[in-house]
Design an enzyme around this catalytic site. Structure first.
Site, PDB file in Angstrom:
ATOM      1  N   ARG A 132     -14.717  -4.114   5.836  1.00  0.00           N
ATOM      2  CA  ARG A 132     -13.491  -3.898   6.595  1.00  0.00           C
ATOM      3  C   ARG A 132     -12.802  -2.631   6.132  1.00  0.00           C
ATOM      4  O   ARG A 132     -12.665  -2.391   4.955  1.00  0.00           O
ATOM      5  CB  ARG A 132     -12.555  -5.100   6.413  1.00  0.00           C
ATOM      6  N   THR A 170       0.822  -1.200   0.000  1.00  0.00           N
ATOM      7  CA  THR A 170       0.000   0.000   0.000  1.00  0.00           C
ATOM      8  C   THR A 170       0.861   1.256   0.000  1.00  0.00           C
ATOM      9  O   THR A 170       1.899   1.299   0.647  1.00  0.00           O
ATOM     10  CB  THR A 170      -0.934   0.026   1.239  1.00  0.00           C
TER      11      THR A 170
END
Ligand SMILES: *[C@@H]1O[C@H](CO)[C@@H](O)[C@H](O)[C@H]1NC(C)=O
Length: 269
Positions: free
Chosen positions: A269, A241
């Site tokens: 989530r 990420t």
């Protein structure tokens, strides 16, 4: 030696994690030649370059906020590691959703979207939340409607042939591994129902270990301390990420992050 401190700090950070960094090598320019600075997680060079181009050009340069958006957007388009932007990290229903956050250090404003469906431009959506609402976080389809109403493209299919294939293989492997705990059926696809929490929660709480790891590290405010064995578990193969920090020529700071989240996550989530 105020001028050497940012360099020292960045150097220490570079020792701790895989970063990608761009600094002005020119020395005595405006602002003492220290700024602008662009730092990104992982070797996402194109993202750093995109941010750098924004923050470096013109007299005063582009703003740190715009540079963070450019950098994270570049990763969204390139689908960095399959963990940023569309086409990666399917949830357990096979859908890709996006999360992003941006902070403007000059105004202390924050904007974020989470579990956003059908819109590719996650960091731009986060910036719209920051600049055009009194809120911090919009989620799910409500974030989608907001983003589209504010001019971003959509609705768009965020899946790719690769994400769908990954998901199909996981289904064929009885939906393992997954993020459920203390449910039945274990070791198979759902629907799941809760079962009694076992007496020794440590063994069952596999996924909570990661949270504890991060917390321990954050509490350790001495960067010169030797790395703990827990911290060593953070590496290129289990973390990903883009997160980016930029200091523009004016010395203003902005940070941002953009991700399609954890693969096979529970939706929401
Ligand atoms: C979205 O794209 C994926 C991958 O190309 C494809 O399998 C799926 O059918 C598409 N969904 C819709 C609703 O078009």
């Amino acid at each position: 030696m105020a001028r050497s401190n940012p360099g020292l700090l960045l150097g220490l950070l570079l020792l701790r994690l895989n970063w990608c960094l761009a600094v002005d090598g020119g020395g005595a320019e405006e602002g003492g030649g220290v700024f602008p600075v662009v730092v990104s997680t992982w070797p996402f060079r194109e993202a750093v370059r995109a941010a750098w181009d924004v923050v470096k050009t013109g007299g005063a340069g582009g703003s740190a906020v715009d540079a963070v958006v450019a950098g994270c957007s570049a990763c969204e388009e390139l689908r960095c590691d399959g963990t940023v932007g569309p086409g990666g990290s399917p949830d357990e229903k096979g859908e890709t959703t996006l999360d992003a956050l941006i902070m403007n250090g000059k105004t202390m404003e924050i904007g974020a979207v989470a579990a956003m469906r059908y819109v590719k431009d996650a960091i731009m959506a986060a910036k719209l939340v920051m600049e055009h609402t009194g809120h911090t976080l919009l989620v799910g389809e409500k974030a989608t409607s907001f983003a589209i109403s504010m001019g971003l493209a959509g609705p768009t299919n965020l899946s790719s042939p690769e994400s769908i294939e990954k998901w199909s293989n996981w289904r064929q492997n009885n939906c393992q591994p997954n993020f459920w705990k203390n449910v039945a059926p274990a070791g198979n696809c759902g629907p799941y129902h809760p079962i009694n929490i076992p007496k020794d929660p440590v063994k069952s709480a596999v996924w909570e270990n990661q949270g504890i790891t991060c917390q321990e590290w954050l509490q350790n405010d001495n960067l010169l301390e030797p790395t703990s064995s827990h911290f060593n578990s953070v590496n290129r193969h289990n973390h990903d990420t883009i997160s980016m920090a930029v200091i523009d020529k004016m010395g203003h700071v902005a940070v941002g992050t953009s991700t399609n989240g954890a693969t096979f996550k529970i939706p929401g989530r």
